[in-house]
Scaffold this motif. Structure first.
Motif, PDB file in Angstrom:
ATOM      1  N   GLY A  28       0.853  -1.550   0.321  1.00  0.00           N
ATOM      2  CA  GLY A  28      -0.041   0.099   0.446  1.00  0.00           C
ATOM      3  C   GLY A  28       0.736   1.360  -0.225  1.00  0.00           C
ATOM      4  N   GLU A  29       2.120   1.044  -0.226  1.00  0.00           N
ATOM      5  CA  GLU A  29       3.577   2.554   0.260  1.00  0.00           C
ATOM      6  C   GLU A  29       3.218   2.784  -1.540  1.00  0.00           C
ATOM      7  N   GLU A 181      -0.196   7.942  -8.548  1.00  0.00           N
ATOM      8  CA  GLU A 181      -0.466   8.380  -7.476  1.00  0.00           C
ATOM      9  C   GLU A 181      -1.687   8.165  -7.102  1.00  0.00           C
ATOM     10  N   ARG A 182      -2.386   7.994  -8.459  1.00  0.00           N
ATOM     11  CA  ARG A 182      -3.698   7.421  -8.585  1.00  0.00           C
ATOM     12  C   ARG A 182      -4.522   5.967  -8.265  1.00  0.00           C
ATOM     13  N   ASN A 184      -1.856   4.066  -6.698  1.00  0.00           N
ATOM     14  CA  ASN A 184      -1.601   3.809  -5.307  1.00  0.00           C
ATOM     15  C   ASN A 184      -2.928   3.870  -4.378  1.00  0.00           C
ATOM     16  N   GLU A 185      -2.968   4.967  -4.972  1.00  0.00           N
ATOM     17  CA  GLU A 185      -4.751   4.708  -4.045  1.00  0.00           C
ATOM     18  C   GLU A 185      -6.070   4.968  -4.062  1.00  0.00           C
ATOM     19  N   LEU A 186      -5.822   3.464  -5.844  1.00  0.00           N
ATOM     20  CA  LEU A 186      -6.800   2.496  -5.445  1.00  0.00           C
ATOM     21  C   LEU A 186      -6.109   0.895  -5.249  1.00  0.00           C
ATOM     22  N   LYS A 205       5.693  12.183  -0.515  1.00  0.00           N
ATOM     23  CA  LYS A 205       5.666  10.932  -0.204  1.00  0.00           C
ATOM     24  C   LYS A 205       7.163  10.984   0.275  1.00  0.00           C
TER      25      LYS A 205
END
Ligand SMILES: Nc1ncnc2c1ncn2[C@@H]1O[C@H](COP(=O)(O)OP(=O)(O)O)[C@@H](O)[C@H]1O
Ligand SMILES: [Mg+2]
Length: 229
Positions: A28-29, A181-182, A184-186, A205
């Motif tokens: 998740g990082e 980044e998006r 990662n957010e998912l 980050k």
């Protein structure tokens, strides 16, 4: 999860590329790996993907212990990773859709799975209108988004990008980072290698800085010339 424990890499010609690297990336990082040219960034990536072996030290990648992995297990380990390169590496004679279908078929996906998954990832990267184009008919930024879609299409737990914006202008580079980044957010873990400090500083980050084969800092927040700001 990725773990490197006291990892050393000496190439056959005697170059000591890594001199005792310890690094842990949890699921998740989002992590930037930064450092000047020749500092060992790509060596770290190639060790994680199993392209090269460490001279010394231990490596764990998404539940696989690379120190004693059986050769027949390596393809399964790699499937947990989606890899993106500076030079896109798309198949020029295949359309965008076919480039993605190719990597799905390689792992035995059915036509039904292709029809469900490919439109989803193309929409995620903003290219659902360009499925029938050939790479040569796309801009550099668009080609890199195809490469990101291809990296994602088999649903890896982690995306690894080695200098993904090296061939792009600043605006396109920022768009690519925002897309990562998006992603990662998912829920996908993201590791991005870059030497572009200005770009890294646009985000807040975790930044792991490597110099001369050693990690010199590991901080969340601003980064400049290897120093936290
Ligand atoms: N296949 C190789 N054989 C010998 N030396 C290499 C090889 N690949 C990289 N190196 C050397 O290892 C060091 C680290 O390289 P690399 O990991 O590619 O750095 P970076 O990606 O940070 O630019 C450099 O000195 C480079 O010249
Ligand atoms: Mg490199």
């Amino acid at each position: 999860m990725i773990r490197l424990i006291d990892v050393y890499k000496e190439y056959d010609n005697g170059t000591k590329a890594l001199k005792g690297v310890n690094m842990r990336i949890d699921d998740g990082e989002f992590v930037f790996l930064v450092g000047p040219s020749g500092s060992g960034k790509s060596t770290v990536i190639k060790l994680i993907t199993g392209e090269i072996a460490a001279t010394e030290g231990r490596l764990m990648v998404n539940g696989y212990n690379l120190n004693n992995i059986a050769p027949r297990q390596i393809p399964y380990m790699r499937r947990t990773l989606g890899i993106i390169f500076q030079d896109f590496r798309l198949i020029e004679k295949k359309t965008v859709y076919e480039n993605l279908a190719f990597v799905m078929r390689a792992i035995g996906a059915s036509n039904r799975e292709l029809r469900r998954r490919i439109p989803y990832v193309l929409q995620l990267v903003g290219l659902d209108q360009k499925a029938d184009r050939y790479p040569g008919q796309l801009s550099g930024g668009e080609q890199q988004r195809v490469a990101i879609a291809r990296a994602l299409v088999n649903n890896p737990s982690m995306i690894i990008a080695d200098e993904p914006t090296g061939n792009l202008d600043p605006q396109r580079s920022l768009e690519i980072m925002m897309l990562l980044e998006r992603i990662n957010e998912l829920g996908t873990t993201v590791l991005v290698v870059t030497h572009e400090e200005e770009l890294v500083n646009k985000f807040t980050k975790r930044v792991v800085a490597i110099q001369n084969g050693r990690i010199i800092s590991d901080e969340t927040g601003g980064y400049y010339n290897g120093e936290k700001v």
